[in-house]
Design an enzyme around this catalytic site. Structure first.
Site, PDB file in Angstrom:
ATOM      1  N   HIS A   6       0.838  -1.195   0.000  1.00 55.48           N
ATOM      2  CA  HIS A   6       0.000   0.000   0.000  1.00 55.48           C
ATOM      3  C   HIS A   6       0.878   1.252   0.000  1.00 55.48           C
ATOM      4  CE1 HIS A   6       1.032  -0.646   4.235  1.00 55.48           C
ATOM      5  NE2 HIS A   6       0.771   0.640   4.458  1.00 55.48           N
ATOM      6  N   ARG A  14       6.976  -8.442  16.137  1.00 55.16           N
ATOM      7  CA  ARG A  14       7.422  -7.147  15.645  1.00 55.16           C
ATOM      8  C   ARG A  14       6.375  -6.093  15.992  1.00 55.16           C
ATOM      9  NH1 ARG A  14       6.877  -3.993  10.866  1.00 55.16           N
ATOM     10  NH2 ARG A  14       8.676  -2.622  10.585  1.00 55.16           N
TER      11      ARG A  14
END
Length: 315
Positions: free
Chosen positions: A190, A257
């Site tokens: 994106h 993460r």
């Protein structure tokens, strides 16, 4: 120093901007990086390690809660993206193996919302608002440096859009749990719609940017730095001289993460059009004038990978 356009980009030579370098050099390097990649790394940015680590700690605390507790922050949806989201978060291409928390960057909103997010709402509110204040100032500084590097007379033409008290800026926490297979898509390809996005993370790799021929370049984690993405609005404001950078995130098989992203956005009713200096090369604007509210309305009706700006191009 920013890397020459004659050199193939890879993880080892992504442009790094040292804000302790002379100002004229920094502004030119930032513009060069934005033209070539729409992306750069910032070091010696002036935001303390303590401020950054406190906000990451709050993020880990939130995602460590039980699901029902996290849902109290409000369930994000296609009509209201703010709040908590989990994995398959939409039908517009924004699917992935992640959890996220998306919040308005207004201090009063953070203070109010913190009651539903943290067991220590005052600590959460203090940490997040301190971080937002610091990263907003850094974003404004970068936007002024960009204007200087582009030889725009009004050097605050970009930065005042996010300094405005009605700015629509956001802060987002993305959390990627370890997966059975390494390098699964954590968040799909994106671009960001705002002016600039400033990202920091823990010490786990996974972030990637796209360059020529759809090659994906891994961006090494650096918990002490910020990675800066050019967004759609800055592409318009520079009349296409900059391009918003395509990016994605992959998962890790052994460690979670966490990334924290600040999206610098204009007020909803702000008029978006390139300053005169950006029209000189071709003599006209590539895009018609529109408001940020118009763009957002169009944005939420499209997939993330579509050319969202095509609708606003001058015919």
């Amino acid at each position: 120093m920013a890397t020459s356009s004659q050199t193939p980009f890879g993880s080892q030579n992504l442009p790094t901007i040292n804000l302790l370098d002379p100002r004229s050099i920094v502004s030119n390097e930032i513009v060069e990086a934005c033209v070539e990649l729409g992306f750069f790394k910032v070091i010696n940015h002036g935001i303390s390690y303590e401020i950054i680590e406190k906000v990451k700690k709050e993020g880990f605390n939130f995602f460590g809660k039980e699901m029902f507790e996290k849902s109290l922050a409000g369930q994000a949806s296609s009509t209201n993206p703010l709040g908590y989201g989990y994995k398959n978060i939409g039908s517009r291409g924004d699917m992935g193996e992640l959890e996220y928390l998306l919040l308005s960057a207004h201090p009063s909103y953070i203070a109010e919302k913190s009651i539903t997010i943290s067991n220590d709402s005052s600590q959460f509110s203090s940490a997040i608002n301190e971080y937002i204040k610091a990263v907003n100032a850094l974003t404004c500084k970068l936007l002024v440096l960009i204007a200087e590097g582009l030889n725009i007379q009004d050097t605050s033409v970009f930065s005042r859009l996010i300094m405005d008290e009605d700015s629509d800026s956001l802060i987002r926490f993305n959390y990627y749990s370890p997966t059975s297979n390494n390098a699964e898509i954590g968040f799909g390809e994106h671009t960001d719609p705002q002016l600039l996005s400033l990202l920091t993370s823990n010490d786990v790799d996974g972030f990637q940017i796209s360059v020529q021929n759809d090659e994906w370049i891994p961006v090494p984690a650096d918990p002490n730095a910020f990675w800066v993405n050019v967004g759609d609005m800055l592409q318009v404001l520079t009349n296409g001289r900059f391009s918003s950078v395509r990016h994605r995130a992959l998962t890790n098989s052994s460690k979670p993460r966490l990334s924290v992203i600040y999206f610098g956005a204009p007020p909803l009713l702000a008029s978006i059009s390139a300053p005169p200096e950006m029209l000189s090369n071709i003599g006209y604007s590539l895009y018609r004038t529109f408001t940020w509210a118009e763009f957002k309305d169009n944005f939420y009706r499209q997939r993330l990978t579509e050319g969202r700006l095509n609708y606003f191009k001058n015919e």
